[in-house]
Design a protein around this motif. Structure first.
Motif, mmCIF file in Angstrom:
data_model
loop_
_atom_site.group_PDB
_atom_site.id
_atom_site.type_symbol
_atom_site.label_atom_id
_atom_site.label_comp_id
_atom_site.label_asym_id
_atom_site.label_seq_id
_atom_site.Cartn_x
_atom_site.Cartn_y
_atom_site.Cartn_z
ATOM 1 N N VAL A 84 15.393 38.863 -9.640
ATOM 2 C CA VAL A 84 14.599 38.037 -8.826
ATOM 3 C C VAL A 84 15.276 37.851 -7.455
ATOM 4 O O VAL A 84 14.390 37.925 -6.437
ATOM 5 N N ASN A 85 16.580 37.873 -7.372
ATOM 6 C CA ASN A 85 17.196 37.947 -5.978
ATOM 7 C C ASN A 85 17.186 39.308 -5.220
ATOM 8 O O ASN A 85 17.227 39.200 -3.839
ATOM 9 N N LEU A 86 17.136 40.336 -6.033
ATOM 10 C CA LEU A 86 16.833 41.626 -5.380
ATOM 11 C C LEU A 86 15.595 41.460 -4.765
ATOM 12 O O LEU A 86 15.419 42.053 -3.470
ATOM 13 N N GLU A 87 14.439 40.962 -5.195
ATOM 14 C CA GLU A 87 13.143 40.917 -4.701
ATOM 15 C C GLU A 87 13.184 39.860 -3.494
ATOM 16 O O GLU A 87 12.722 40.345 -2.467
ATOM 17 N N LYS A 88 13.702 38.922 -3.598
ATOM 18 C CA LYS A 88 14.114 37.942 -2.021
ATOM 19 C C LYS A 88 14.627 38.851 -1.002
ATOM 20 O O LYS A 88 13.973 38.565 0.142
ATOM 21 N N ILE A 89 15.642 39.492 -1.411
ATOM 22 C CA ILE A 89 16.232 40.397 -0.334
ATOM 23 C C ILE A 89 15.440 41.259 0.054
ATOM 24 O O ILE A 89 15.293 41.638 1.492
ATOM 25 N N ALA A 90 14.810 42.056 -0.599
ATOM 26 C CA ALA A 90 13.787 43.207 -0.145
ATOM 27 C C ALA A 90 12.680 42.440 0.667
ATOM 28 O O ALA A 90 12.317 43.175 1.749
ATOM 29 N N LYS A 91 12.141 41.417 0.395
ATOM 30 C CA LYS A 91 11.001 40.654 1.121
ATOM 31 C C LYS A 91 11.823 40.345 2.418
ATOM 32 O O LYS A 91 11.044 40.352 3.404
ATOM 33 N N ALA A 92 12.683 39.547 2.291
ATOM 34 C CA ALA A 92 13.278 39.288 3.790
ATOM 35 C C ALA A 92 13.844 40.306 4.688
ATOM 36 O O ALA A 92 13.896 40.308 5.693
ATOM 37 N N LEU A 93 14.082 41.586 4.133
ATOM 38 C CA LEU A 93 14.177 42.888 4.839
ATOM 39 C C LEU A 93 12.943 43.376 5.073
ATOM 40 O O LEU A 93 13.133 44.461 5.834
#
Length: 69
Positions: free
Chosen positions: A49-58
């Motif tokens: 879930v947090n990997l997805e948040k980081i990917a979206k933010a990047l």
């Protein structure tokens, strides 16, 4: 090098390439700055879930966080 360190290094690489600070990334991803730092340093077992948040933010695909890992 273990997977946590490899993924963390990849996140740092993408973030720095795009001129984004840890503070800005944490704000955009809705995560604490110290959490981002610990992920980049390979100290966290990060959730998908947090990997997805980081990917979206990047603004990258989730798979890009694993390139070269």
């Amino acid at each position: 090098m273990e997977i946590k360190s490899k993924v963390g290094s990849r996140i740092r690489e993408i973030r720095e390439k795009n001129g984004i600070s840890q503070k800005d990334l944490s704000y955009t991803a809705d995560l604490d700055r110290s959490y981002i730092a610990s992920v980049e340093n390979g100290q966290r077992n990060i959730s998908i879930v947090n990997l997805e948040k980081i990917a979206k933010a990047l603004k990258v695909n989730l798979s890009e966080l694993f390139q070269g890992v």
